[in-house]
Design an enzyme around this catalytic site. Structure first.
Site, mmCIF file in Angstrom:
data_model
loop_
_atom_site.group_PDB
_atom_site.id
_atom_site.type_symbol
_atom_site.label_atom_id
_atom_site.label_comp_id
_atom_site.label_asym_id
_atom_site.label_seq_id
_atom_site.Cartn_x
_atom_site.Cartn_y
_atom_site.Cartn_z
ATOM 1 N N GLU A 40 1.648 -0.592 -5.119
ATOM 2 C CA GLU A 40 0.881 0.284 -5.407
ATOM 3 C C GLU A 40 1.543 1.737 -5.317
ATOM 4 O OE1 GLU A 40 -2.923 3.058 -3.982
ATOM 5 O OE2 GLU A 40 -1.618 2.325 -2.508
ATOM 6 N N ASP A 80 0.764 -1.105 0.190
ATOM 7 C CA ASP A 80 0.038 -0.031 0.032
ATOM 8 C C ASP A 80 0.769 1.194 -0.031
ATOM 9 O OD1 ASP A 80 -2.843 0.862 0.388
ATOM 10 O OD2 ASP A 80 -1.908 1.825 2.298
HETATM 11 C C1 NOJ Z 1 -4.376 2.973 -1.027
HETATM 12 C C2 NOJ Z 1 -5.781 2.069 -0.677
HETATM 13 O O1 NOJ Z 1 -5.845 1.269 -1.897
HETATM 14 C C3 NOJ Z 1 -6.786 2.878 -0.052
HETATM 15 O O2 NOJ Z 1 -7.743 2.105 -0.122
HETATM 16 C C4 NOJ Z 1 -6.360 3.453 0.866
HETATM 17 O O3 NOJ Z 1 -7.476 4.401 1.412
HETATM 18 C C5 NOJ Z 1 -5.011 4.240 0.835
HETATM 19 N N1 NOJ Z 1 -4.068 3.380 0.329
HETATM 20 C C6 NOJ Z 1 -4.547 4.611 2.387
HETATM 21 O O4 NOJ Z 1 -4.013 3.265 2.970
#
Ligand code: NOJ
Length: 558
Positions: A278, A216
């Site tokens: 991500e 993440d």
């Molecule tokens: C990306 C995640 O996919 C999202 O759902 C989340 O709110 C943010 N990162 C913060 O962790």
């Protein structure tokens, strides 16, 4: 058959061309009838996923969490939230998925913890300058009495990225950084202790057999230690989307040594383990994350954001395929996830690009959107590399745009003062069976945590199973062919010359994919058989908004 797990490292690891199914666990299947999806529900549906034919599951955070951001506010990284089950159930799930030939990828959230994490509780109880505070980013405020935040950074969910604490003696105190909600304080990755802790967390789950992690906010961990201003006007709600070369909190050089260490840990385990980032960074900078000694793959957000338009699509595909070749990383493909409007809705709009939080961005023609989503699925699954499916896309679910205000749970809704509705519309629980809510999501008579549209009775897995031309059967056929048909494993793509509005490429001399974006039917080449098409093909013509997979190798499909 899905490839079996081995303890050896393979020449072609599974993640290079896997189809990975994203399980947003709270909305997948509810085993205990409390209205929220859980491990028991997921376990009961493993046969469905096996039949669908996916190679792996990516499970969104299932750790103990106050759920200020759907579980992306983790209070304990080594356990399971009671809402979802127990650690023992998680271990059984991992084992059963493996027995059924599917791998398991977890979500790791290293940029921030929950404000209920033991470390943050300790930080609040400790004085400024203490080692407890050094695990996070605490700073004194500015202005004569420290009542202004340390800098002008903005939270991704709107508003200032700093919150002021009250010190133990009751006086107004320091500020802490949170690039997301205030319940998600950012960790200080310059701290040795933070690094060691996450290395131990990776080992904890690798030891339990998980096959990889989705990281993440992978581009956010390292911050410019000077925490310089961005130059944002005082009244701005969000940070302007700008790609500053030297952005102080996104894509800082310091992230790379963290991932080099993580890679060594993954490599020290048997078999092929995966990291998928991500990372919202410029494409020419993304390759740095995917160097041989760093992460294996990253999400391809330009593809997810691209409009349904041939030149735009071809360009993002080309950029992904050629850009990543330099570091020998496979491209990945994704159309939807839990953060963006579902693509059936997006493709049914006048503007088919993905805009964040664009619920209500204009009416959607769902019939057109569904037709294009079918075509997009076959395009995606024909491309070389690995593909991510977001739960429910195989059922053709659309974005639920009319959720009542009072059920909205996305922190964006509150933080924007009720002006930006947020991401709940793509997180509505799945419809499995029956004619009334909760459509088999949970036991009869229970209520799902977000209301499902009554029209979803025609989109349940049960309603579509065995029905020719249903979205579910299209996905099942596509995944079966992708696994069984030679040519999909080539790892290469060669474009064919086509008239305006048609994209076609070859995966092998006898395997082709063609997509008709033009409004007109397009004549298919003679002597090629149709392996699979997203709409009925009649008279040798490829209809508008349709994708076809063609086989030119005679009757044997070796
Ligand atoms: C990306 C995640 O996919 C999202 O759902 C989340 O709110 C943010 N990162 C913060 O962790």
């Amino acid at each position: 058959m899905p490839r079996t797990r081995t303890d050896q490292k393979s020449a072609t690891p599974w993640w290079r061309d896997a189809v990975i199914y994203q399980v947003y666990i709270r909305s997948f299947a509810d085993g205990n009838g409390d209205g929220v999806g859980d491990i028991a529900g997921l376990r009961a549906r493993l046969p469905y996923l096996q039949e669908l034919g996916v190679d792996a599951l990516w499970i969104n955070p299932w750790y103990p969490s106050p759920m200020a951001d759907g579980g992306y506010d983790v209070a304990d990284y080594r356990s399971i939230d009671p809402l979802f089950g127990t650690l023992a159930e998680a271990e059984e799930l991992i084992a059963e998925a493996h027995t059924r030939g599917m791998r398991v990828v977890l979500d790791i959230v290293p940029n921030h913890t929950s404000d209920q994490h033991r470390w943050f509780v300790e930080a609040l109880a400790s004085p400024p300058g203490s080692p407890e505070r050094d695990r996070y980013l605490f700073r004194d405020g500015t202005g004569p009495d420290g009542s202004r935040p340390p800098n002008d950074w903005r939270s991704r969910f709107g508003g200032p990225a700093w919150t002021r604490v009250t010190e133990a003696d009751g006086s107004p105190g320091q500020w802490f950084l949170h690039l997301f909600a205030a319940e998600q304080p950012d960790l200080n990755w310059a701290s040795r202790e933070v690094r060691a802790e996450f290395e131990a967390i990776l080992r904890f789950w690798f030891d339990r057999g998980v096959d990889g992690f989705r990281i993440d906010v992978a581009h956010g961990l390292a911050k410019d230690p000077a925490l310089p201003d961005l130059g944002i006007p005082d009244d701005a709600l969000f940070e302007h989307e700008r790609h500053k070369e030297d952005h102080p909190h996104w894509d800082q050089e310091g992230v790379h040594e963290i991932y080099q260490t993580w890679r060594k840990i993954a490599d020290s385990y048997a078999g092929d383990r995966l990291f998928v980032a991500e990372a919202h960074v410029r494409e020419d900078r993304l390759v740095d994350y995917l160097r041989q000694d760093e992460l294996h793959t990253a999400f391809n957000f330009p593809f997810l954001k691209s409009s349904w338009e041939p030149n735009a699509m071809r360009e993002v595909i080309d950029r992904a395929v050629t850009g990543l070749a330099a570091v020998d990383a496979p491209p990945t493909w994704v159309l939807s996830n839990h953060d963006v409007p579902r693509h059936v809705t997006r493709y049914g709009r006048g503007d088919t690009q993905t805009h964040e939080h664009d619920v209500g961005a204009g009416p959607a023609d769902l019939e057109l959107g569904t037709r294009r989503a079918r075509a997009a699925a076959l395009l995606t699954l024909a491309l070389p590399g690995s593909a991510y499916l977001y739960q429910g896309e195989e059922l053709g679910l659309w974005e639920v745009e009319d959720l009542p205000d009072e059920v909205l749970a996305d922190p964006t809704w509150k933080r924007s003062g009720g002006t930006v509705r947020g991401r709940d519309g793509c997180r509505v629980p799945l419809p499995w069976s029956g004619l009334d809510g909760p459509f088999g999501f949970g036991p009869k008579g229970t209520e799902a945590w977000l209301p499902q549209p009554a029209e979803w009775k025609t989109l349940t897995a049960q309603a579509q199973s065995g029905i020719p031309w249903s979205m579910l059967e299209l996905y099942r056929s596509a995944l079966r062919l992708r696994r069984e048909q030679s040519g999909f494993d080539s790892g290469t793509l060669r474009w064919l010359e086509m008239p305006e509005g048609v994209l076609a490429f070859e995966r092998s001399p006898v395997l082709r994919c063609a997509v008709n974006f033009s409004g007109e039917p397009f004549p298919l080449p003679k002597n090629w058989g149709v392996l699979l098409a997203s709409e009925r093909i009649t008279g040798g013509q490829l209809p508008a908004d349709t994708t076809v997979w063609l086989w030119g190798g005679g009757s044997s499909r070796g």
